[in-house]
Design an enzyme around this catalytic site. Structure first.
Site, PDB file in Angstrom:
ATOM      1  CG  ASP A 186      -4.798  -6.637   5.244  1.00  0.00           C
ATOM      2  OD1 ASP A 186      -5.336  -7.578   4.534  1.00  0.00           O
ATOM      3  OD2 ASP A 186      -5.068  -6.357   6.467  1.00  0.00           O
ATOM      4  CD  GLU A 200      -8.520  -2.925   5.506  1.00  0.00           C
ATOM      5  OE1 GLU A 200      -9.722  -3.320   5.671  1.00  0.00           O
ATOM      6  OE2 GLU A 200      -7.928  -2.495   6.247  1.00  0.00           O
ATOM      7  CD  GLU A 211      -6.051 -10.086   6.645  1.00  0.00           C
ATOM      8  OE1 GLU A 211      -6.689 -10.982   7.298  1.00  0.00           O
ATOM      9  OE2 GLU A 211      -6.676  -9.008   6.500  1.00  0.00           O
TER      10      GLU A 211
END
Length: 284
Positions: A98, A100, A96
């Site tokens: 990311d 955010e 993953e």
């Protein structure tokens, strides 16, 4: 590893995801109508209210790519909300990458949270404040993912470079194809000041907007990639991202961001790692 890198670096990009039309590239996956694609596929919005958030995912999986998305984040008092934009595979040993965006009280800066998971292991958080207000206009958030680097950029300025450190025993995301995901959801148990500031539902619905998606990438389908080994990567300028790394100018820009706008770096968290930081932290 060498054979994998050779095959990938010798690939010629045959399929490139179409740019800019969300109808072609994405599904709204949840939210009961709170996610919308409008303007003939040119604009996507997600919204959050007390009943539900919303989210979307890409129709394609990718194994390496240079991916750009323009976002305009939730304005005003967005405390407790999180807008997540990321690449991910599936399963307990997933990879993953990311972005955010952690909401804020009006007048406070957003927190941009980044992380990299490899084979199910994350805990590689770096957080930043931005040098502009990300709610006033669209800004470009980019992930360059090739066999040697994962580079996070904002408006073309690199903020983080996660390098392939497999010789030091650090796993790198290179074998699992990933989809692109985004969601807008309530995380007031942790997102703003560690959960001290709760979501003010009188401000709902909260809305984030997206436009100008572009993926210059290897699309993965039925166990094969749209990249082939018939041509050398150097033969096609469109494939330059497969070998891309930061030159000295972009390294200097990244250092400027990290010096002035980084607010958390797991590599410097000695309370968390009393025996010393993880091995990838030893390389600039």
């Amino acid at each position: 590893m060498a054979s994998v890198l050779f095959a990938l670096l010798a690939c010629s990009l045959i399929g490139i995801a179409s740019a800019g039309n969300f109808n072609d590239d994405f599904h709204i996956t949840w939210g009961d109508g709170r996610g919308k694609i409008v303007n003939k596929g040119q604009l996507l919005s997600l919204s959050l209210d007390k009943a539900s958030g919303s989210g979307f995912e890409s129709k394609h999986e990718y194994l390496f790519g240079k991916i750009d998305m323009q976002l305009k984040l939730v304005p005003g008092n967005s405390a407790g909300t999180v807008t997540a934009y990321y690449l991910s595979s599936q399963g307990p040993t997933h990879d993953e990458i990311d972005f955010e965006f952690l909401g804020n009280l009006s007048g406070d800066p957003y927190t941009l949270h980044t992380n990299v998971f490899t084979q199910g292991k994350g805990n590689r958080e770096q957080q930043f404040h931005l040098w502009f207000d990300p709610t006033k206009d669209f800004h470009t958030y980019s992930i360059l993912w090739n066999p040697s680097h994962v580079i996070f950029s904002v408006d073309g300025i690199p903020i983080r470079d996660f390098k392939n450190m497999e010789p030091r025993g650090v796993a790198f995301p290179k074998n699992q194809p990933m989809k692109i995901y985004s969601s807008l959801w309530n995380a007031d148990d942790w997102a703003t000041r560690g959960g001290l500031i709760k979501t003010d539902w009188t401000q709902a619905p909260f809305t984030a907007s997206y436009r100008n998606f572009n993926a210059n990438a290897c699309v993965w389908s039925f166990g094969t990639s749209t990249c082939s080994s018939k041509k050398s990567a150097s033969a096609s300028p469109s494939n330059a991202w497969l070998n891309e790394e930061l030159d000295s100018t972009r390294q200097e820009r990244m250092r400027w961001v990290q010096k002035n706008y980084m607010i958390y770096n797991y590599c410097a968290d000695l309370k968390r790692f009393p025996q010393g930081p993880p091995p990838e932290c030893s390389v600039a």
